[in-house]
Design an enzyme around this catalytic site. Structure first.
Site, PDB file in Angstrom:
ATOM      1  N   GLU A 118     -12.046   3.249   9.242  1.00 36.64           N
ATOM      2  CA  GLU A 118     -10.805   3.974   9.508  1.00 36.64           C
ATOM      3  C   GLU A 118     -10.157   4.467   8.219  1.00 36.64           C
ATOM      4  O   GLU A 118     -10.125   3.762   7.208  1.00 36.64           O
ATOM      5  CB  GLU A 118      -9.836   3.083  10.286  1.00 36.64           C
ATOM      6  CG  GLU A 118     -10.431   2.554  11.586  1.00 36.64           C
ATOM      7  CD  GLU A 118      -9.382   2.090  12.575  1.00 36.64           C
ATOM      8  OE1 GLU A 118      -8.234   2.543  12.494  1.00 36.64           O
ATOM      9  OE2 GLU A 118      -9.718   1.265  13.435  1.00 36.64           O
ATOM     10  N   HIS A 162      -4.558   9.945  11.280  1.00 35.60           N
ATOM     11  CA  HIS A 162      -5.386   8.742  11.352  1.00 35.60           C
ATOM     12  C   HIS A 162      -6.738   9.155  11.946  1.00 35.60           C
ATOM     13  O   HIS A 162      -6.823   9.514  13.120  1.00 35.60           O
ATOM     14  CB  HIS A 162      -4.695   7.697  12.231  1.00 35.60           C
ATOM     15  CG  HIS A 162      -5.403   6.382  12.286  1.00 35.60           C
ATOM     16  ND1 HIS A 162      -4.748   5.200  12.517  1.00 35.60           N
ATOM     17  CD2 HIS A 162      -6.711   6.057  12.149  1.00 35.60           C
ATOM     18  CE1 HIS A 162      -5.619   4.202  12.518  1.00 35.60           C
ATOM     19  NE2 HIS A 162      -6.828   4.707  12.298  1.00 35.60           N
ATOM     20  N   ARG A 196      -4.986   6.159  27.116  1.00 34.00           N
ATOM     21  CA  ARG A 196      -4.814   4.744  27.432  1.00 34.00           C
ATOM     22  C   ARG A 196      -3.658   4.617  28.429  1.00 34.00           C
ATOM     23  O   ARG A 196      -2.498   4.885  28.089  1.00 34.00           O
ATOM     24  CB  ARG A 196      -4.499   3.940  26.170  1.00 34.00           C
ATOM     25  CG  ARG A 196      -5.556   4.044  25.084  1.00 34.00           C
ATOM     26  CD  ARG A 196      -5.250   3.096  23.953  1.00 34.00           C
ATOM     27  NE  ARG A 196      -6.196   3.241  22.845  1.00 34.00           N
ATOM     28  CZ  ARG A 196      -6.412   2.304  21.930  1.00 34.00           C
ATOM     29  NH1 ARG A 196      -5.745   1.157  21.975  1.00 34.00           N
ATOM     30  NH2 ARG A 196      -7.273   2.505  20.951  1.00 34.00           N
ATOM     31  N   VAL A 209     -11.674   0.500  21.493  1.00 38.59           N
ATOM     32  CA  VAL A 209     -11.211   0.894  22.827  1.00 38.59           C
ATOM     33  C   VAL A 209     -11.648   2.327  23.138  1.00 38.59           C
ATOM     34  O   VAL A 209     -12.094   2.639  24.243  1.00 38.59           O
ATOM     35  CB  VAL A 209      -9.673   0.777  22.914  1.00 38.59           C
ATOM     36  CG1 VAL A 209      -9.152   1.410  24.198  1.00 38.59           C
ATOM     37  CG2 VAL A 209      -9.239  -0.673  22.811  1.00 38.59           C
ATOM     38  N   ARG A 246     -16.449  -4.032  15.421  1.00 37.98           N
ATOM     39  CA  ARG A 246     -16.530  -4.277  16.862  1.00 37.98           C
ATOM     40  C   ARG A 246     -16.530  -2.939  17.585  1.00 37.98           C
ATOM     41  O   ARG A 246     -16.430  -1.882  16.965  1.00 37.98           O
ATOM     42  CB  ARG A 246     -15.319  -5.104  17.324  1.00 37.98           C
ATOM     43  CG  ARG A 246     -13.983  -4.465  16.967  1.00 37.98           C
ATOM     44  CD  ARG A 246     -12.799  -5.244  17.488  1.00 37.98           C
ATOM     45  NE  ARG A 246     -11.524  -4.755  16.996  1.00 37.98           N
ATOM     46  CZ  ARG A 246     -10.881  -3.709  17.474  1.00 37.98           C
ATOM     47  NH1 ARG A 246     -11.396  -3.002  18.467  1.00 37.98           N
ATOM     48  NH2 ARG A 246      -9.715  -3.342  16.976  1.00 37.98           N
ATOM     49  N   GLU A 304       0.848  -1.189   0.000  1.00 39.16           N
ATOM     50  CA  GLU A 304       0.000   0.000   0.000  1.00 39.16           C
ATOM     51  C   GLU A 304       0.883   1.238   0.000  1.00 39.16           C
ATOM     52  O   GLU A 304       2.062   1.185   0.365  1.00 39.16           O
ATOM     53  CB  GLU A 304      -0.926   0.019   1.217  1.00 39.16           C
ATOM     54  CG  GLU A 304      -0.206  -0.010   2.549  1.00 39.16           C
ATOM     55  CD  GLU A 304      -1.187  -0.089   3.718  1.00 39.16           C
ATOM     56  OE1 GLU A 304      -2.400  -0.075   3.468  1.00 39.16           O
ATOM     57  OE2 GLU A 304      -0.727  -0.161   4.870  1.00 39.16           O
TER      58      GLU A 304
END
Length: 337
Positions: A108, A41, A171, A128, A125, A33
């Site tokens: 994303e 992001h 996190r 986080v 899903r 890629e």
């Protein structure tokens, strides 16, 4: 992942990556890629019900990463203008409808320095970092996922979703930033999460719990909400300073450094920012001016040299009598136990 900058590097990098994939996953297939320098992001949270019903809950900025792993996320994306936001969300909705998606999910993308969006993947899903989207929309994403799986379908329309304020998530991992982020497994002797207006903590940590070296080292997610991004940052600073985790080293110093970084405060950052800056930051504990002054007074003016009467005359809010043993607590009886 391996970055290939010249044609002469291609064969060697390909063989190395294929060998690593074979050893880790039992398969050596690879794909190529385009590599983007200093991209952002950004992901879009979707909820898709039956019969093609799809709504979006806005985007999340996930560009603060260390070795391709997310560290801190925020919503809305601080540098995304309204035109780019509409384009991004439109792309995400088209992808979900094209695959007849049904579930909570995240689409994303990476955004190049020129503003072009490139599709990365769809995470089927709960992410986080989903909690910050819940904080700005009031939508319980986990509840909606369960309702859809139970056949209830989508219970609201896009027009009913209201976006308010800004939120960001840290996190907290059991890693030592002062030792190159070496794993810090062990027993957590004491855990005191923060609180206060706009603060949310998602964790399963309790005093005495053991963090093993075999699994993910995530201890907790500490998130803040503010009416403006600046307020969310200030609240998160306070929450991190209040958090007590004794027994293991954590990444709290990293997050504190990020929140003080001028590039982050401006919202001007990308996926390579942390890897470029971490080596210049000092994560070893530093004494504050107040702590230095306290040590100076303790050393040069010992308490034993002051008379009791003088202590009593001193205007202070500190208690002069220290409790050496905790007072006995009455046992708690719960009916039925």
């Amino acid at each position: 992942m391996r970055i290939v900058k010249t044609a002469s590097e291609l064969r060697r990098s390909f063989d190395l990556a294929a060998s690593e994939a074979k050893g880790a996953f039992g398969r050596s297939e690879l794909y190529l890629e385009k590599h983007l320098n200093n991209p952002r992001h950004i992901e879009v949270q979707l909820i898709a019900g039956q019969r093609g019903q799809v709504v979006h809950l806005g985007e999340r900025e996930c560009s603060l990463q260390r070795r391709h792993q997310k560290i801190l996320e925020e919503t809305p994306a601080p540098q995304l203008d309204s035109t780019s936001r509409k384009k991004l969300i439109s792309l995400a909705l088209k992808i979900a409808k094209a695959m007849k998606y049904e579930n909570a999910g995240t689409v994303e993308f990476v955004q190049s320095a020129r503003g072009e969006f490139y599709y990365l993947e769809t995470n089927k899903r709960i992410q986080v970092e989903h909690l910050i989207t819940e904080m700005v929309t009031g939508v319980d994403i986990v509840e909606q996922q369960i309702r859809i799986a139970d056949g209830d379908g989508l219970g609201f329309s896009q027009e009913e979703i209201e976006f308010s304020g800004a939120a960001m998530n840290c996190r907290i991992n059991a890693e030592d930033p002062s030792r190159g982020f070496a794993p810090s497994p062990g027993r957590v002797e004491e855990f005191v999460p923060p609180g206060g207006p706009g603060i949310r903590v998602d964790t399963a940590m309790i005093d005495g719990a053991v963090i093993p070296e075999y699994y993910d080292s995530l201890i907790a997610k500490i998130a803040s909400y503010g009416r403006m991004r600046e307020e969310a940052i200030e609240r998160l600073k306070g929450a991190l300073s209040e958090t007590i985790i004794i027994g293991v080293e954590t990444t709290i110093p990293l997050h504190q450094a990020i929140l003080e970084d001028k590039s982050f405060v401006r919202g001007d950052y990308h996926t390579q920012l942390l890897d470029n800056k971490i080596s210049t930051w000092n994560f070893k504990p530093q004494l504050s001016k107040e702590e230095v002054a306290m040590l100076h007074l303790t050393t040069n003016y010992p308490l034993s040299g002051i008379s009791t009467s003088k202590l009593e005359r001193t205007q202070t809010r500190w208690r002069n009598n220290l409790q050496t043993e905790p007072s006995p607590r009455q046992p708690l009886f719960v009916e039925g136990l």
